[in-house]
Write an enzyme that holds these catalytic residues in place. Structure first.
Site, PDB file in Angstrom:
ATOM      1  N   GLU A   3       0.850  -1.180   0.162  1.00  0.00           N
ATOM      2  CA  GLU A   3      -0.009   0.045  -0.093  1.00  0.00           C
ATOM      3  C   GLU A   3       0.940   1.204  -0.042  1.00  0.00           C
ATOM      4  O   GLU A   3       1.747   1.351   0.972  1.00  0.00           O
ATOM      5  CB  GLU A   3      -0.941   0.137   1.369  1.00  0.00           C
ATOM      6  CG  GLU A   3      -2.096   0.824   1.075  1.00  0.00           C
ATOM      7  CD  GLU A   3      -1.632   2.021   2.026  1.00  0.00           C
ATOM      8  OE1 GLU A   3      -1.029   3.154   1.337  1.00  0.00           O
ATOM      9  OE2 GLU A   3      -2.069   2.226   3.197  1.00  0.00           O
ATOM     10  N   CYS A  23      -2.451   7.904   4.753  1.00  0.00           N
ATOM     11  CA  CYS A  23      -2.511   7.402   3.244  1.00  0.00           C
ATOM     12  C   CYS A  23      -3.601   7.843   2.714  1.00  0.00           C
ATOM     13  O   CYS A  23      -3.869   8.044   1.614  1.00  0.00           O
ATOM     14  CB  CYS A  23      -2.363   5.931   3.108  1.00  0.00           C
ATOM     15  SG  CYS A  23      -2.364   5.074   4.545  1.00  0.00           S
TER      16      CYS A  23
END
Lengths: 525, 525
Positions: free
Chosen positions: B265, B302
């Site tokens: 990720e 994120c």
């Protein structure tokens, strides 16, 4: 239903501008008309542009419409009738019953995916309702479904000119998932490919779908294939073929600015374990079953039993003698292509020259071209463990028996194996404890484990796994045969606090599609 | 609960022999004891050997035993008490409520996976009963379940010292799937990592599991990490971090003789679309919500809203002015590490110097080290479309507003985006048609779509998708948050014609685990 030598880019029949490929009748080594000029980079682009233009609409077709489209493809293939059967036989050297069976399997596969699409389990709908009163923070409304990955490039296989080619398993599962498909045909059967491609195009048109849902490209070598895999609009790849071909596609897909998944089914020697009690009780029957599985279709199956593992001793000697006798009486069979025949001969030659492998039998010779003589070899476990060449796949009717001194050596041989599509155990009740001890290793090595059967023959159903650890496939998390193959071409999307009017139908309140959803942690009935 | 500076290789506390890493208190720039010497190649080997030795047994633990193990980890983490909270605060500069919340989330995550393991849906059991009378060929009995992939290497993230670190989402989902885990800690919080690692080791011991189920390695730079990813016994990788770090691991994993999946990720700027009616009706409230989401945790998420897209005009001007005012009054916040602070400053500097981006506001300055000043920039769509640097992630509280001339330009800007974790729509009823027209593009771009919310705050539940197309992640087919994360670490195995006594319990006749199976094409109730 005439063959034109054209590619099919959406609804257009278009002539390629590169070197032509031409099918060869492997029984005569004579070329078959017409010639199929290969596609250019621009023509690959054209097909990708159409697929991309079709994607957003096609992926949101209703479950019913998509299922009916798959069924329409099956009907159009059946409507090709005798022309398809004859052309496929000539291009592959395979006998009529095999081609008829394969057509049946191909159409059944499409109809099975139609049922799968309608059932909608693959959407994996998950709903977590909002909890506005939750402390310390409220929970939003969260809903998940699976959406199609994008246009998929499919590479036809030589050995299944229908069931794993233009409208085969990869194409059917990608279309079922909502992905447009661009097929790069296998050069061994371009006429068969064109006929099936025309059938798919008719189904696209009659279903009122955007033309880019399907295209068919011809091309020599890897030029068209690599251009396709590297096009940014392609989002996944399905491939069945050689290890080197699969690895080449994987590397190209990984080198893209946006890497994409490649589902390559590549290489497997499908170990068969003969346990002592079974071998003792029915060695002769096992030899018959083994040789039948080995020589079926000249051994040109990814699940061909290329390796037999057993404890040395009189029972194994008797099995080898019986199998050798059957092989010596086996007729030669025409292989699919001169290339496959030459590779088979080379593989058999290498094994023949290996000082640690003993040739115990070869089948009958034949004067025609491309004739596969079955072969049986024997080696000892210590040689197998010391020489990785002994587990290289020989595509065709060749197999190697590995004689082991004891259970420990059997264990070592299995642990030493690369990843496999299948592993087979022949056992009687008295063998169950030995078999149980090996299961953990076998589960790590193969995608499908069989008891008292033969690995050739892959059922198209929900529970099938035609996959396995590298190099059997490039992605052990999936299967390329059976309904779970649809899962390869999907990705999850979550919708948070969407008003009902903006939600995809599958996720709306009231469950209008009556799907079995995972609702607040409980599966609906 | 003292910190030793040791790695945890199975149940052994072992000192590394390479250059030591040491945490730095980002609020003071002072190092924190103890030093953590890095692991050697041999020590990586040792951890992998233990994980491999534990694998076959651990993956076949009962659903109950495995669930209880996950719950035991949660209890052991809670039992660390204040020592964990204090160390995590010092190593990260994050405030107490955030660390307390994160501990709660981490333990809830482990308990949620325990529930998921018990429910057993992830086994995806499929049974196709034999049809011995079927023509032309009988159908064998075929049963499929999911099995664990193998030992997993987990790379802790800097920004979630608990929830996406040693016992965070990747570790919890891999352990839930039946995979042993080796954690390569993030060098920013070694003390927090050691404490949590000790907690996991206690849970392993008290649960009577083989010690190789869990190991914890320290190491500077990429040496230990790459050795781990390249070890043949590691079968998958979980990573949360930078784009360059993720891509490095992906390349290493693909270059192995047996390539393995990497779930990285990596990078997302999380576009927020403000539609005209919503912007007109509540621009000021949107500005408040936006700045709160942007500046939370110094923007070190994120899912931080790094991009705002809207039609130019007075309503957008008012939104920008309101947001700018809020940002100018925002206090500086300590960032996680000097490295992250320096990267943030560099990113902000690059954007400030970009002639096509205008700085509209900066937050309050502070004299301490590693202080993040929030920043807001504005650009026009034509510049955004022409310059890919404008969509580079700046990790921290910086965002860019893209002013678009019309709907067509908004569409172009969205189509131009790289893959994202999230995309957010702020809309009123009058905006629904415009929003609907953009949904197909947004679905292709992001893993989670939100209406009238903010992307920060990722719920751990069944329907969550924390994933998305490259470069948001390396594999858009999965999620790293939520219960579906378990699916990343599984592969299907099919059992053909197995006697009941050799079948895994989940697949036996009579369904002893009372799982909801797909039985002859129908899902059981």
């Amino acid at each position: 239903m005439t063959l034109t030598g054209n590619m099919l880019i959406g609804q257009q029949a278009i002539t390629g501008h590169r070197e032509a490929i031409q099918a060869i009748d492997p029984a005569t080594d004579k070329p078959l008309d017409p010639a199929y000029p290969g596609g250019t980079g621009e023509q690959v682009e054209q097909a990708c542009a159409l697929a991309w233009a079709a994607f957003d609409r096609y992926r949101e077709t209703s479950l019913t419409a998509r299922a009916e489209f798959l069924e329409a493809i099956a009907s159009e293939i059946e409507a090709l009738g005798e022309a398809l059967i004859e052309r496929a036989m000539r291009e592959t050297g395979l006998p009529r019953p095999r081609i008829l069976g394969e057509r049946g399997r191909t159409c059944q596969q499409l109809r099975t995916f139609a049922r799968t699409v309608r059932a909608g389990e693959w959407l994996d709908v998950r709903v977590d309702n909002a909890q506005p009163q939750r402390q310390p923070l409220p929970r939003p409304d969260l809903r998940q479904r699976q959406v199609a990955l994008g246009p998929v490039a499919v590479f036809g296989a030589s050995n299944f000119p229908l069931a794993f080619s233009v409208a085969g398993g990869d194409t059917a599962s990608a279309l079922a998932a909502g992905c447009p498909v661009i097929v790069k045909t296998h050069s061994a059967h371009p006429g068969t490919s064109e006929l099936v491609g025309q059938a798919v195009c008719r189904a696209v048109k009659n279903s009122g779908l955007p033309e880019g849902v399907f295209s068919l490209l011809f091309g020599s070598g890897r030029e068209v294939g690599i251009a396709l895999v590297c096009d940014p609009r392609i989002k996944a790849v399905g491939f069945t073929g050689s290890r080197s071909g699969g690895i080449t596609l994987c590397k190209a897909a990984q080198a893209r600015p946006e890497p994409i998944p490649v589902y390559a089914e590549m290489s497997s020697i499908n170990p068969v374990l003969l346990f002592p009690a079974a071998l003792q009780a029915r060695g002769d029957a096992l030899a018959h079953g083994f040789v039948a599985s080995l020589t079926q279709g000249a051994g040109q199956f990814c699940t061909n039993p290329g390796l037999v593992i057993a404890r040395q001793g009189p029972a194994l000697d008797a099995f080898i003698a019986a199998a050798a006798d059957l092989i010596r009486h086996s007729s030669a069979q025409t292989m699919l292509t001169p290339g496959i025949f030459n590779a088979y001969e080379a593989g058999v030659g290498t094994l023949t020259e290996n000082t640690h492998a003993q040739t115990v039998a070869a089948g009958q010779a034949s004067t025609g071209p491309n004739q596969c003589q079955p072969h049986l070899f024997v080696t000892r476990a210590q040689h197998f463990l010391a020489d990785n060449h002994l587990q290289a796949e020989i595509f065709g009717a060749a197999s190697l028996v590995v004689q082991c001194a004891d259970d420990n050596e059997i264990h070592q041989v299995i642990e030493h194996l690369e990843g496999q599509l299948t592993a087979t155990l022949h056992l009687d009740d008295a063998d169950q404890d030995s078999a149980r001890a090996l299961l953990p290793v076998l589960e790590r090595k193969a995608g499908r484990l069989l008891v008292n059967g033969w690995p050739t023959g892959v059922e198209v159903c929900d529970a099938m796994v035609h996959g396995g650890p590298f190099p059997a496939t490039s992605d052990p998390r999936t299967t390329s045969v059976g309904t779970a193959a649809i899962l390869r071409f999907l990705r999850p999307v979550c919708y948070q606090d969407f008003p009902d009017t903006l939600l995809p139908t599958a996720l709306r309140h009231g469950n209008p599609l009556q799907l079995r959803r995972l609702l607040d942690g409980q599966k609906e009935g």
